[in-house]
Design an enzyme around this catalytic site. Structure first.
Site, short mmCIF file in Angstrom:
data_model
loop_
_atom_site.label_atom_id
_atom_site.label_comp_id
_atom_site.label_asym_id
_atom_site.label_seq_id
_atom_site.Cartn_x
_atom_site.Cartn_y
_atom_site.Cartn_z
N GLY A 4 -0.37 4.78 -0.94
CA GLY A 4 -1.52 5.31 -0.20
C GLY A 4 -1.15 6.48 0.70
O GLY A 4 -0.03 7.00 0.66
N GLN A 5 -2.13 6.89 1.53
CA GLN A 5 -1.94 8.08 2.36
C GLN A 5 -0.76 7.92 3.33
O GLN A 5 0.08 8.81 3.44
CB GLN A 5 -3.22 8.39 3.16
CG GLN A 5 -3.15 9.73 3.88
CD GLN A 5 -4.17 9.89 4.99
OE1 GLN A 5 -4.84 8.94 5.39
NE2 GLN A 5 -4.29 11.10 5.50
N TYR A 25 -15.37 -2.41 8.14
CA TYR A 25 -13.97 -2.00 8.39
C TYR A 25 -13.57 -2.34 9.82
O TYR A 25 -12.52 -2.96 10.06
CB TYR A 25 -13.87 -0.49 8.15
CG TYR A 25 -12.54 0.14 8.43
CD1 TYR A 25 -11.45 -0.10 7.62
CD2 TYR A 25 -12.39 1.02 9.51
CE1 TYR A 25 -10.22 0.51 7.88
CE2 TYR A 25 -11.18 1.63 9.76
CZ TYR A 25 -10.10 1.37 8.94
OH TYR A 25 -8.89 1.99 9.19
N ASP A 68 2.74 -1.60 -4.35
CA ASP A 68 1.33 -1.21 -4.34
C ASP A 68 0.62 -1.99 -5.45
O ASP A 68 1.26 -2.46 -6.39
CB ASP A 68 1.17 0.30 -4.58
CG ASP A 68 -0.15 0.82 -4.02
OD1 ASP A 68 -0.15 1.38 -2.91
OD2 ASP A 68 -1.18 0.62 -4.69
N LYS A 100 -10.81 -4.94 11.38
CA LYS A 100 -9.70 -4.48 12.24
C LYS A 100 -9.67 -5.28 13.54
O LYS A 100 -8.60 -5.63 14.04
CB LYS A 100 -9.81 -2.98 12.53
CG LYS A 100 -9.49 -2.10 11.31
CD LYS A 100 -8.06 -2.28 10.82
CE LYS A 100 -7.70 -1.39 9.64
NZ LYS A 100 -6.38 -1.70 9.06
N GLY A 158 0.83 -1.21 0.00
CA GLY A 158 0.00 0.00 0.00
C GLY A 158 0.86 1.25 0.00
O GLY A 158 0.49 2.30 0.56
#
Ligand code: SER
Length: 332
Positions: A12-13, A142, A35, A146, A9
């Site tokens: 990503g942010q 989500y 990614d 988690k 990832g």
């Protein structure tokens, strides 16, 4: 010997800034940034390699070929995107994590960082200073992934001797890559709007308070947890970490100190229910005690720095806004 690190990832942010920080710390050649979505130019420049965490054999090949001993596994679907497509959220967040853990256990990876989230909490957790050991009954897919992911990490730590480390990140505010599909994304969008158009329609109500953190603190949390003495890392689920909590209205007022004409309206959408199911603040005393977590940025310091970084990035002249004139100060 520096660690040989793979980041998933990486575009990503978090990934886009974490890779830079890791390369600076451990050297370019020790960091493999991957990614799912990469451009050909990113690959040819050696910035990113294409890797889909849903393909176990590709994950195994990458770890073997590059002799990876440390993984930062960031690839994930966030909360609002997860409600739009719960199957995708389950598949990417659970199968992706399990592939990383299995490949790691088989091919000698020793340490893994995996971000958990304030999304683990549900409406029954205390709203203020939600404790480390609060009941975890999330109402989003989500959050479900988690909570299950935290348990999976602890299981692989016990069963396979993998050293998996995790924090429950609050909403993250950053000036490089934009977040996508999260409920806390408003706190990034609002800065772009303040500088580009001078107005913003917020998808949460003015009074909605959520825990937040500025990206430099988030990067420091991840790297310092990964470098902490193993004897100090008691938890292999996810550590609560906190930096600041504010309402959408308080963030707007802070930005207005720098951009006086900025105007914000509020039009809550389906993300409001997600925000309402999360705590307003969390108690991170376990992280502070065990591995010395401490934030550097509060709301004024974060807002001043965001406006200055973003102003520079967007090519705006300093006179458009007053990024240095606010009261923000970085805590020492
Ligand atoms: N920032 C995430 C989201 O809003 C929470 O971890 O989905």
């Amino acid at each position: 010997m520096p660690p040989k690190i793979m980041v998933t990832g990486a575009a990503g942010q978090i990934g886009s800034e974490l890779v830079t920080a890791l390369r600076k710390k451990y050297g370019d050649r020790n960091i493999l940034a991957t990614d799912k979505a990469v451009t050909r130019s990113q690959v040819s420049a050696g910035v990113l390699e294409q890797l889909d965490v849903m393909h176990l054999s590709s994950v195994e090949r990458a770890i073997r070929t590059h002799e990876i001993d440390t993984v930062y596994h960031l690839a994930a679907v966030l909360s609002a995107a997860g409600e739009a497509n719960p199957d995708l959220a389950w598949d990417v967040n659970m199968d992706g994590l399990k592939n990383i853990l299995d490949a790691s256990a088989r091919h000698g990876v020793r340490r893994i960082f995996w971000p958990s989230s304030i999304g683990v909490f549900g409406p029954d957790a205390p709203k203020t200073r939600a404790p480390q050991d609060a009941a975890l009954n999330p109402t989003t897919m989500y959050g479900v992934t988690k909570v299950a992911g935290e348990l999976l990490c602890a299981y692989y730590s016990g069963r396979h001797g993998l050293d998996v480390r995790s924090v429950r990140f609050p909403g993250l505010i950053s000036s490089e890559a934009k977040p996508g599909g999260g409920t806390t994304d408003y706190a990034v969008e609002i800065f772009y709007s303040a500088l580009q158009t001078g107005r913003y329609t917020c998808f949460l109500t003015e009074g909605t308070v959520l825990p937040m953190m500025y990206m430099p603190d988030a990067l420091r949390a991840a790297i310092s947890l990964m470098e902490a003495d193993p004897a100090k890392v008691r938890l292999h689920t996810g550590y609560n970490i906190a930096a600041m909590s504010f309402s959408a209205g308080e963030l707007a007022s802070e930005i207005k100190k720098h951009v006086p004409d900025f105007s914000v309206t509020y039009a809550p959408d389906s993300r409001q229910a997600i925000a309402d199911s999360w705590p307003k603040s969390i108690d991170d005393s376990a992280a502070r005690r065990d591995w010395g977590w401490k934030e550097s940025y509060d709301l004024p310091a974060m807002a001043a720095d965001m406006l200055s970084k973003l102003g520079e990035k967007l090519g705006l002249k300093q006179k458009t806004f007053n990024a240095s004139g606010g009261p923000g100060r970085r805590k020492r």
